[in-house]
Write an enzyme that holds these catalytic residues in place. Structure first.
Site, PDB file in Angstrom:
ATOM      1  N   ILE A   1       3.068  12.971   2.963  1.00 26.71           N
ATOM      2  CA  ILE A   1       2.436  12.268   1.843  1.00 26.71           C
ATOM      3  C   ILE A   1       1.154  11.596   2.350  1.00 26.71           C
ATOM      4  O   ILE A   1       1.158  10.998   3.434  1.00 26.71           O
ATOM      5  CB  ILE A   1       3.387  11.181   1.269  1.00 26.71           C
ATOM      6  CG1 ILE A   1       4.777  11.766   0.963  1.00 26.71           C
ATOM      7  CG2 ILE A   1       2.774  10.513   0.032  1.00 26.71           C
ATOM      8  CD1 ILE A   1       4.827  12.843  -0.078  1.00 26.71           C
TER       9      ILE A   1
ATOM     10  N   ASN B   1      11.502   0.325   1.504  1.00 24.99           N
ATOM     11  CA  ASN B   1      10.445   1.296   1.778  1.00 24.99           C
ATOM     12  C   ASN B   1       9.640   0.963   3.037  1.00 24.99           C
ATOM     13  O   ASN B   1       9.074   1.848   3.665  1.00 24.99           O
ATOM     14  CB  ASN B   1       9.517   1.350   0.546  1.00 24.99           C
ATOM     15  CG  ASN B   1       8.198   2.008   0.841  1.00 24.99           C
ATOM     16  OD1 ASN B   1       8.082   3.232   0.846  1.00 24.99           O
ATOM     17  ND2 ASN B   1       7.160   1.203   1.106  1.00 24.99           N
TER      18      ASN B   1
ATOM     19  N   ASP C   1       8.787 -10.075   6.947  1.00 28.67           N
ATOM     20  CA  ASP C   1       8.872  -9.152   8.085  1.00 28.67           C
ATOM     21  C   ASP C   1      10.289  -8.599   8.072  1.00 28.67           C
ATOM     22  O   ASP C   1      11.244  -9.309   8.398  1.00 28.67           O
ATOM     23  CB  ASP C   1       8.578  -9.908   9.394  1.00 28.67           C
ATOM     24  CG  ASP C   1       8.727  -9.016  10.618  1.00 28.67           C
ATOM     25  OD1 ASP C   1       9.145  -7.842  10.453  1.00 28.67           O
ATOM     26  OD2 ASP C   1       8.448  -9.489  11.731  1.00 28.67           O
TER      27      ASP C   1
ATOM     28  N   TYR D   1      11.949   7.615  15.362  1.00 30.66           N
ATOM     29  CA  TYR D   1      11.690   7.694  13.923  1.00 30.66           C
ATOM     30  C   TYR D   1      12.746   8.574  13.242  1.00 30.66           C
ATOM     31  O   TYR D   1      13.324   8.186  12.220  1.00 30.66           O
ATOM     32  CB  TYR D   1      10.284   8.258  13.687  1.00 30.66           C
ATOM     33  CG  TYR D   1       9.852   8.249  12.240  1.00 30.66           C
ATOM     34  CD1 TYR D   1       9.465   7.066  11.604  1.00 30.66           C
ATOM     35  CD2 TYR D   1       9.812   9.429  11.487  1.00 30.66           C
ATOM     36  CE1 TYR D   1       9.054   7.059  10.278  1.00 30.66           C
ATOM     37  CE2 TYR D   1       9.402   9.428  10.162  1.00 30.66           C
ATOM     38  CZ  TYR D   1       9.023   8.234   9.562  1.00 30.66           C
ATOM     39  OH  TYR D   1       8.628   8.235   8.239  1.00 30.66           O
TER      40      TYR D   1
ATOM     41  N   ARG E   1       0.848  -1.201   0.000  1.00 28.68           N
ATOM     42  CA  ARG E   1       0.000   0.000   0.000  1.00 28.68           C
ATOM     43  C   ARG E   1       0.885   1.253   0.000  1.00 28.68           C
ATOM     44  O   ARG E   1       2.118   1.161   0.059  1.00 28.68           O
ATOM     45  CB  ARG E   1      -0.931   0.001   1.213  1.00 28.68           C
ATOM     46  CG  ARG E   1      -0.203   0.181   2.519  1.00 28.68           C
ATOM     47  CD  ARG E   1      -1.135   0.148   3.719  1.00 28.68           C
ATOM     48  NE  ARG E   1      -0.405   0.560   4.915  1.00 28.68           N
ATOM     49  CZ  ARG E   1      -0.780   0.312   6.158  1.00 28.68           C
ATOM     50  NH1 ARG E   1      -1.893  -0.362   6.368  1.00 28.68           N
ATOM     51  NH2 ARG E   1      -0.067   0.721   7.191  1.00 28.68           N
TER      52      ARG E   1
HETATM   53  P1  NAI Z   1       2.176   2.889   5.007  1.00 25.12           P
HETATM   54  O1  NAI Z   1       1.991   2.566   6.439  1.00 25.12           O
HETATM   55  O2  NAI Z   1       0.993   3.183   4.159  1.00 25.12           O
HETATM   56  O3  NAI Z   1       3.014   1.733   4.277  1.00 25.12           O
HETATM   57  C1  NAI Z   1       4.086   1.090   4.895  1.00 25.12           C
HETATM   58  C2  NAI Z   1       4.122  -0.334   4.392  1.00 25.12           C
HETATM   59  O4  NAI Z   1       5.215  -0.999   5.033  1.00 25.12           O
HETATM   60  C3  NAI Z   1       2.839  -1.120   4.728  1.00 25.12           C
HETATM   61  O5  NAI Z   1       2.385  -1.837   3.625  1.00 25.12           O
HETATM   62  C4  NAI Z   1       3.291  -2.019   5.862  1.00 25.12           C
HETATM   63  O6  NAI Z   1       2.551  -3.234   5.969  1.00 25.12           O
HETATM   64  C5  NAI Z   1       4.758  -2.263   5.500  1.00 25.12           C
HETATM   65  N1  NAI Z   1       5.528  -2.708   6.659  1.00 25.12           N
HETATM   66  C6  NAI Z   1       5.554  -2.161   7.897  1.00 25.12           C
HETATM   67  N2  NAI Z   1       6.343  -2.897   8.708  1.00 25.12           N
HETATM   68  C7  NAI Z   1       6.814  -3.924   7.972  1.00 25.12           C
HETATM   69  C8  NAI Z   1       7.654  -5.031   8.250  1.00 25.12           C
HETATM   70  N3  NAI Z   1       8.175  -5.223   9.463  1.00 25.12           N
HETATM   71  N4  NAI Z   1       7.943  -5.874   7.256  1.00 25.12           N
HETATM   72  C9  NAI Z   1       7.418  -5.703   6.016  1.00 25.12           C
HETATM   73  N5  NAI Z   1       6.620  -4.685   5.691  1.00 25.12           N
HETATM   74  C10 NAI Z   1       6.300  -3.816   6.660  1.00 25.12           C
HETATM   75  O7  NAI Z   1       3.195   4.102   5.004  1.00 25.12           O
HETATM   76  P2  NAI Z   1       3.809   4.987   3.811  1.00 25.12           P
HETATM   77  O8  NAI Z   1       3.462   6.376   4.116  1.00 25.12           O
HETATM   78  O9  NAI Z   1       3.487   4.422   2.497  1.00 25.12           O
HETATM   79  O10 NAI Z   1       5.364   4.806   4.144  1.00 25.12           O
HETATM   80  C11 NAI Z   1       6.303   4.215   3.277  1.00 25.12           C
HETATM   81  C12 NAI Z   1       7.684   4.704   3.646  1.00 25.12           C
HETATM   82  O11 NAI Z   1       7.747   6.117   3.445  1.00 25.12           O
HETATM   83  C13 NAI Z   1       8.052   4.468   5.110  1.00 25.12           C
HETATM   84  O12 NAI Z   1       9.411   4.102   5.192  1.00 25.12           O
HETATM   85  C14 NAI Z   1       7.821   5.837   5.741  1.00 25.12           C
HETATM   86  O13 NAI Z   1       8.611   6.023   6.884  1.00 25.12           O
HETATM   87  C15 NAI Z   1       8.247   6.735   4.595  1.00 25.12           C
HETATM   88  N6  NAI Z   1       7.736   8.102   4.703  1.00 25.12           N
HETATM   89  C16 NAI Z   1       6.385   8.364   4.651  1.00 25.12           C
HETATM   90  C17 NAI Z   1       5.925   9.673   4.734  1.00 25.12           C
HETATM   91  C18 NAI Z   1       4.494  10.043   4.655  1.00 25.12           C
HETATM   92  O14 NAI Z   1       4.181  11.228   4.820  1.00 25.12           O
HETATM   93  N7  NAI Z   1       3.588   9.132   4.382  1.00 25.12           N
HETATM   94  C19 NAI Z   1       6.874  10.779   4.909  1.00 25.12           C
HETATM   95  C20 NAI Z   1       8.250  10.391   4.926  1.00 25.12           C
HETATM   96  C21 NAI Z   1       8.661   9.095   4.827  1.00 25.12           C
END
Ligand code: NAI
Length: 248
Positions: free
Chosen positions: A185, A88, A61, A152, A16
């Site tokens: 985002i 990611n 994981d 974080y 996602r």
């Molecule tokens: P999200 O929560 O929608 O997606 C994160 C994904 O990582 C999910 O599908 C989740 O199941 C997976 N995930 C979490 N822990 C996991 C694990 N232990 N093993 C495998 N998969 C795992 O979040 P988003 O926003 O898409 O974040 C993606 C990346 O972007 C992250 O690294 C986040 O820190 C970074 N980010 C996001 C920002 C935002 O504003 N949304 C801003 C800056 C960085």
């Protein structure tokens, strides 16, 4: 431009949000994509297959080294090679530093930092063979402090230094390593904060580009970094934040 036909990419956290947008954008440019996630990523796989690219979901994981090893092993078993790794998968937990639990600290560092390193390490032999490259999704929280986000911010700052160091170490093998730093985002991770009108207004005031970012804004930057058009770019951090960090 940005032709990536028949490259094999692994995207962690691709079920996602930003990871899903990255996986789909890479497929649009011709990549076959392995989606690794701790939640079901078949939805992303379906979208990629509709673009007539190969795709596979692997449960992983990224806080667990053995699980990462398995993801890389299964990828190579099915796709024979790895050209691109996008780290990611990430988590966010907030809390007062003085009351932040050791457990939460360790979990964030394990997923956001150690997991990134271990994915790079396990993919290394295959990236060396393909002269491939890595993009690490960091954050502007790796460039400046955010209130109640010590773990974080530390993890994201760590990713930026991991990126620079691996770029230095692995450049000799033809492997490039870069990072992207998203600002705010719209994803599941930010639903809470963006549901507060006041918090959203405060953020928009900080943004020279007066909108919250979309996952595709980040995916577009990743597509550039992994492409051959970026063949002289390594160790860098591409900030995609609507200008947030350009202003005090
Ligand atoms: P999200 O929560 O929608 O997606 C994160 C994904 O990582 C999910 O599908 C989740 O199941 C997976 N995930 C979490 N822990 C996991 C694990 N232990 N093993 C495998 N998969 C795992 O979040 P988003 O926003 O898409 O974040 C993606 C990346 O972007 C992250 O690294 C986040 O820190 C970074 N980010 C996001 C920002 C935002 O504003 N949304 C801003 C800056 C960085």
């Amino acid at each position: 431009m940005f032709e990536l036909k028949n490259k094999v990419a692994v995207v962690t956290g691709g079920a996602r949000g930003i990871g899903q947008a990255i996986a789909i954008s890479l497929a649009k440019q011709g990549c076959d994509v392995v989606v690794g996630d701790i939640i079901n990523g078949e939805n992303t796989v379906k979208k990629i297959k509709s673009l007539r690219r190969k795709s596979m979901f692997l449960m992983v994981d990224t806080s667990d080294g053995r699980s990462i090893k398995n993801m890389i092993k299964e990828t190579v078993k099915s796709f024979k090679r790895i050209d691109i790794l996008v780290n990611n998968a990430g988590i966010y937990r907030a809390g007062e530093s003085e009351n932040f639990s050791e457990e939460d600290w360790s979990k964030i560092i394990k997923v956001n930092l150690s997991g990134y390193f271990l994915c790079c390490k396990e993919a290394f032999p295959y990236l060396k063979r393909s002269k491939g490259n890595i993009v690490n999704v960091a954050s502007i929280a790796g460039l400046m402090g955010f209130s109640q986000s010590a773990a974080y911010c530390a993890s994201k700052g760590g990713i930026i230094m991991l990126t620079k160091t691996l770029a230095g170490d692995w450049g000799q093998y033809g492997i490039r390593v870069n990072a992207v730093c998203p600002g705010i985002i719209r994803t599941a991770m930010t639903t809470g904060i963006l549901s507060s009108k006041q918090a959203k207004r405060g953020m928009l005031m900080k943004l020279p580009i007066k909108r919250i970012g979309n996952p595709e804004d980040i995916a577009n930057g990743v597509v550039y970094l992994v492409s051959k058009e970026a063949s002289y770019v390594t160790g860098t951090t591409l900030v995609i934040d609507g200008g947030w960090t350009s202003m005090l």
